[in-house]
Design a protein around this motif. Structure first.
Motif, mmCIF file in Angstrom:
data_model
loop_
_atom_site.group_PDB
_atom_site.id
_atom_site.type_symbol
_atom_site.label_atom_id
_atom_site.label_comp_id
_atom_site.label_asym_id
_atom_site.label_seq_id
_atom_site.Cartn_x
_atom_site.Cartn_y
_atom_site.Cartn_z
ATOM 1 N N ALA A 149 -49.069 -10.050 -2.267
ATOM 2 C CA ALA A 149 -47.635 -9.803 -2.373
ATOM 3 C C ALA A 149 -47.330 -8.646 -3.306
ATOM 4 C CB ALA A 149 -46.923 -11.065 -2.866
ATOM 5 N N LEU A 150 -46.322 -7.882 -2.928
ATOM 6 C CA LEU A 150 -45.818 -6.798 -3.768
ATOM 7 C C LEU A 150 -44.342 -7.067 -4.005
ATOM 8 C CD1 LEU A 150 -47.392 -3.783 -1.809
ATOM 9 C CD2 LEU A 150 -48.391 -5.096 -3.689
ATOM 10 N N LEU A 151 -43.924 -6.939 -5.255
ATOM 11 C CA LEU A 151 -42.534 -7.234 -5.597
ATOM 12 C C LEU A 151 -41.937 -6.086 -6.400
ATOM 13 C CD1 LEU A 151 -43.230 -10.882 -6.798
ATOM 14 C CD2 LEU A 151 -41.909 -10.277 -4.757
ATOM 15 N N ASP A 152 -40.662 -5.834 -6.134
ATOM 16 C CA ASP A 152 -39.976 -4.795 -6.901
ATOM 17 C C ASP A 152 -38.487 -5.099 -6.914
ATOM 18 O OD1 ASP A 152 -40.899 -1.744 -7.861
ATOM 19 O OD2 ASP A 152 -38.742 -1.973 -7.479
ATOM 20 N N ALA A 153 -37.776 -4.411 -7.790
ATOM 21 C CA ALA A 153 -36.335 -4.648 -7.874
ATOM 22 C C ALA A 153 -35.544 -3.454 -7.346
ATOM 23 C CB ALA A 153 -35.944 -4.942 -9.320
ATOM 24 N N GLY A 154 -36.242 -2.400 -6.927
ATOM 25 C CA GLY A 154 -35.553 -1.159 -6.574
ATOM 26 C C GLY A 154 -35.520 -0.859 -5.085
ATOM 27 N N LEU A 187 -52.248 0.393 -7.687
ATOM 28 C CA LEU A 187 -52.886 -0.925 -7.736
ATOM 29 C C LEU A 187 -52.932 -1.561 -6.353
ATOM 30 C CD1 LEU A 187 -51.267 -2.284 -11.015
ATOM 31 C CD2 LEU A 187 -53.593 -1.415 -10.705
ATOM 32 N N ALA A 188 -51.833 -1.431 -5.607
ATOM 33 C CA ALA A 188 -51.769 -2.021 -4.269
ATOM 34 C C ALA A 188 -52.839 -1.401 -3.366
ATOM 35 C CB ALA A 188 -50.386 -1.806 -3.669
ATOM 36 N N ASN A 189 -53.100 -0.134 -3.571
ATOM 37 C CA ASN A 189 -54.065 0.572 -2.723
ATOM 38 C C ASN A 189 -55.491 0.511 -3.234
ATOM 39 O OD1 ASN A 189 -52.619 1.912 -0.457
ATOM 40 N ND2 ASN A 189 -51.392 2.708 -2.156
ATOM 41 N N TYR A 190 -55.628 0.048 -4.460
ATOM 42 C CA TYR A 190 -56.944 0.036 -5.089
ATOM 43 C C TYR A 190 -57.918 -0.846 -4.326
ATOM 44 C CZ TYR A 190 -60.541 -0.617 -8.652
ATOM 45 O OH TYR A 190 -61.733 -0.665 -9.326
ATOM 46 N N GLY A 191 -58.943 -0.252 -3.826
ATOM 47 C CA GLY A 191 -59.908 -0.973 -2.996
ATOM 48 C C GLY A 191 -60.705 -2.009 -3.758
ATOM 49 N N GLY A 192 -61.188 -1.645 -4.907
ATOM 50 C CA GLY A 192 -62.030 -2.526 -5.704
ATOM 51 C C GLY A 192 -61.381 -3.875 -5.964
ATOM 52 N N PHE A 193 -60.078 -3.861 -5.948
ATOM 53 C CA PHE A 193 -59.258 -5.055 -6.044
ATOM 54 C C PHE A 193 -59.656 -6.094 -5.009
ATOM 55 C CE2 PHE A 193 -54.713 -5.744 -7.498
ATOM 56 C CZ PHE A 193 -55.076 -5.628 -8.809
ATOM 57 N N ALA A 194 -59.613 -5.651 -3.776
ATOM 58 C CA ALA A 194 -59.801 -6.545 -2.639
ATOM 59 C C ALA A 194 -61.175 -7.209 -2.677
ATOM 60 C CB ALA A 194 -59.634 -5.768 -1.350
ATOM 61 N N SER A 195 -62.150 -6.477 -3.135
ATOM 62 C CA SER A 195 -63.520 -6.963 -3.103
ATOM 63 C C SER A 195 -63.673 -8.242 -3.905
ATOM 64 C CB SER A 195 -64.454 -5.904 -3.683
ATOM 65 O OG SER A 195 -64.342 -5.891 -5.084
ATOM 66 N N ARG A 196 -64.650 -9.019 -3.548
ATOM 67 C CA ARG A 196 -65.084 -10.152 -4.348
ATOM 68 C C ARG A 196 -64.001 -11.142 -4.735
ATOM 69 N NH1 ARG A 196 -70.417 -9.750 -3.281
ATOM 70 N NH2 ARG A 196 -70.620 -7.557 -2.768
ATOM 71 N N GLU A 220 -39.934 -1.605 2.135
ATOM 72 C CA GLU A 220 -40.908 -0.603 2.599
ATOM 73 C C GLU A 220 -42.289 -1.215 2.740
ATOM 74 O OE1 GLU A 220 -41.119 3.023 0.361
ATOM 75 O OE2 GLU A 220 -38.934 3.273 0.339
ATOM 76 N N LYS A 221 -43.123 -0.535 3.538
ATOM 77 C CA LYS A 221 -44.508 -0.966 3.664
ATOM 78 C C LYS A 221 -45.369 -0.181 2.675
ATOM 79 C CE LYS A 221 -45.380 -3.681 7.498
ATOM 80 N NZ LYS A 221 -46.463 -4.621 7.756
ATOM 81 N N VAL A 222 -46.135 -0.874 1.909
ATOM 82 C CA VAL A 222 -47.066 -0.237 0.971
ATOM 83 C C VAL A 222 -48.422 -0.921 1.122
ATOM 84 C CG1 VAL A 222 -47.629 0.143 -1.454
ATOM 85 C CG2 VAL A 222 -45.266 0.383 -0.686
ATOM 86 N N ALA A 223 -49.412 -0.135 1.390
ATOM 87 C CA ALA A 223 -50.761 -0.678 1.542
ATOM 88 C C ALA A 223 -50.800 -1.848 2.522
ATOM 89 C CB ALA A 223 -51.326 -1.093 0.180
ATOM 90 N N GLY A 224 -50.009 -1.732 3.573
ATOM 91 C CA GLY A 224 -50.050 -2.756 4.617
ATOM 92 C C GLY A 224 -49.209 -3.986 4.349
ATOM 93 N N LEU A 225 -48.535 -4.002 3.196
ATOM 94 C CA LEU A 225 -47.673 -5.146 2.868
ATOM 95 C C LEU A 225 -46.222 -4.677 2.741
ATOM 96 C CD1 LEU A 225 -49.816 -6.836 0.060
ATOM 97 C CD2 LEU A 225 -49.297 -7.844 2.298
ATOM 98 N N THR A 226 -45.312 -5.546 3.112
ATOM 99 C CA THR A 226 -43.907 -5.235 2.914
ATOM 100 C C THR A 226 -43.516 -5.650 1.490
ATOM 101 O OG1 THR A 226 -43.463 -5.679 5.239
ATOM 102 C CG2 THR A 226 -41.565 -5.651 3.755
ATOM 103 N N VAL A 227 -42.867 -4.742 0.797
ATOM 104 C CA VAL A 227 -42.460 -5.045 -0.584
ATOM 105 C C VAL A 227 -41.301 -6.041 -0.581
ATOM 106 C CG1 VAL A 227 -41.581 -4.092 -2.746
ATOM 107 C CG2 VAL A 227 -43.183 -2.758 -1.352
#
Lengths: 230, 230
Positions: free
Chosen positions: B115-120, B100-109, B125-132
């Motif tokens: 933000a990316l959030l996790d508990a683990g 989902l973080a990398n999904y391009g169609g997301f960004a469009s429109r 880490e960096k994912v798709a240009g964002l720090t989790v």
DNA sequence: TAGATTGTTAATCGATTAACAATC
DNA sequence: TAGATTGTTAATCGATTAACAATC
């Protein structure tokens, strides 16, 4: 044998998996019976709908008592065809394809991912315990692995030609994650999962909320502010 | 200003994104106008439905000619609220969260993953240009990044408590990938994307096909064969 | 003008819901 | 028996569709 098979409405079919999940959870907790009220609460629908839906399966409830959880599980499995094994092929092993291949809930209850296909460098690699095959071998894989459901997780551009090949290979059930509307001949069932559609529907409702109860739109509100400021 | 805002049926709202995608495609090909017939074909619905749906936006077609592609794009953007920026937070950065973080169609429109959030272990880490970020900081992140849409991509067990926190933090639009029915207060919009439900619906139709037109079920067919063989 | 295509009406269909008699 | 809860009916609501007058 209870009488059957009255046609089951699509809307009901779409809810049976929700009831099924709730029932399986209850069975795990050794809960023997459930009322329509309770099942409705778990599935997030209303009780009348639950009773109506379940009535299409037959009369498996007991007045004054509720439904036997195990009996209902069996009946839903029968209706949905979960007693058979369904072999699934995932085509397109990018980020999403990986996620799908590894998705545990997939494997449960009759569904098994038996093949992964891709056209890129990932061919030959092991993913989720399976070796990724080349999409060139699609027809063979479908035949040999007896694939009955294909999941398309490719970029949009690849989806329609791929779909055509799948259909030609005899596939009649497709779950499509690519952001395109697939054209298929009659008799082929396509379900679509579409991220950006879902987001856009959420955006619509967001907009509705901030626009207020009266359906005033943002532009009108902005305009009103401008007028008021003068 | 054209008159408005007559309530738009849910079924129509759910189709507007399909029309929108088709229209954007046409705009890219410099196609100036489109008939309801052609748009229907692209969206996989029938032409009467297209005209009815579009009539809720206002009268933007020209009899004998069709609809102006750009005008329609603008109108749908307005109705769906795509002219605003929507900030999206993805919670749960497993396989699916990565996708989902990398999904391009997301960004469009109008939509942007902020933000990316996790508990683990993936936190930091960096994912798709964002720090989790840690899910512990959820409330801060929602406020600071002005998150308006949350995407839940956690395991089932984590989803409801997480959802409660999101709602408490002011989120009113949730896209849920976890296989649970979220309980939310009135005014919170939840859309659900459910793999196993989709597969089960496909399984139902598979079963229907192999059972034949009359709704005969597999057991009955098997029984018939047994009888015949004697 | 002739042909094309919209926008809307009205008929139909399918889904939801409340209510309650049946019955455990 | 009294209380609980199903299964079904019937009313209502919303969505789909065909048809066609309006009009470019």
């Amino acid at each position: 044998m209870p009488d059957r098979p009255r046609r089951i409405p699509e809307a009901t079919v779409a809810r049976l998996p929700l009831y099924y999940r709730a029932l399986v959870e209850m069975a795990e907790q050794r809960i023997p019976t459930v009322s329509s009220e309770r099942l409705a609460e778990m599935a997030g629908v209303n009780a009348a709908k639950v009773r109506k839906d379940l009535s299409y399966l037959g009369s498996y409830g007991t007045r004054g008592v509720g439904y036997d959880v195990e009996v209902l599980i069996d009946q839903i499995e029968r209706i949905l065809g979960l007693t058979r094994r369904h072999s699934v092929a995932v085509v397109g092993i990018g980020n999403l394809g990986h996620a799908l291949a590894n998705y545990g809930g997939f494997a449960s209850r009759g569904f098994r991912v038996v093949a992964l296909l891709d056209a890129g460098e990932v061919v030959g690699e092991k993913v989720a315990g399976l070796t990724v095959d080349s999409v060139d071998d699609l027809e063979n894989v479908v035949k040999e692995q007896e694939v009955s459901i294909a999941v398309i997780a490719t970029p949009g551009g690849a989806a329609q030609p791929l779909c055509d090949r799948l259909v030609a290979a005899g596939i009649t059930s497709i779950l499509n994650f690519a952001p395109v509307v697939l054209q298929v001949p009659e008799g082929v069932e396509v379900r679509k999962v579409d991220l950006s559609t879902e987001l856009q529907i959420l955006a619509f409702h967001e907009q509705r909320k901030s626009a207020g109860v009266l359906g005033v739109d943002a532009d009108a509100v902005a305009q009103a502010f401008v007028e008021a400021a003068r």
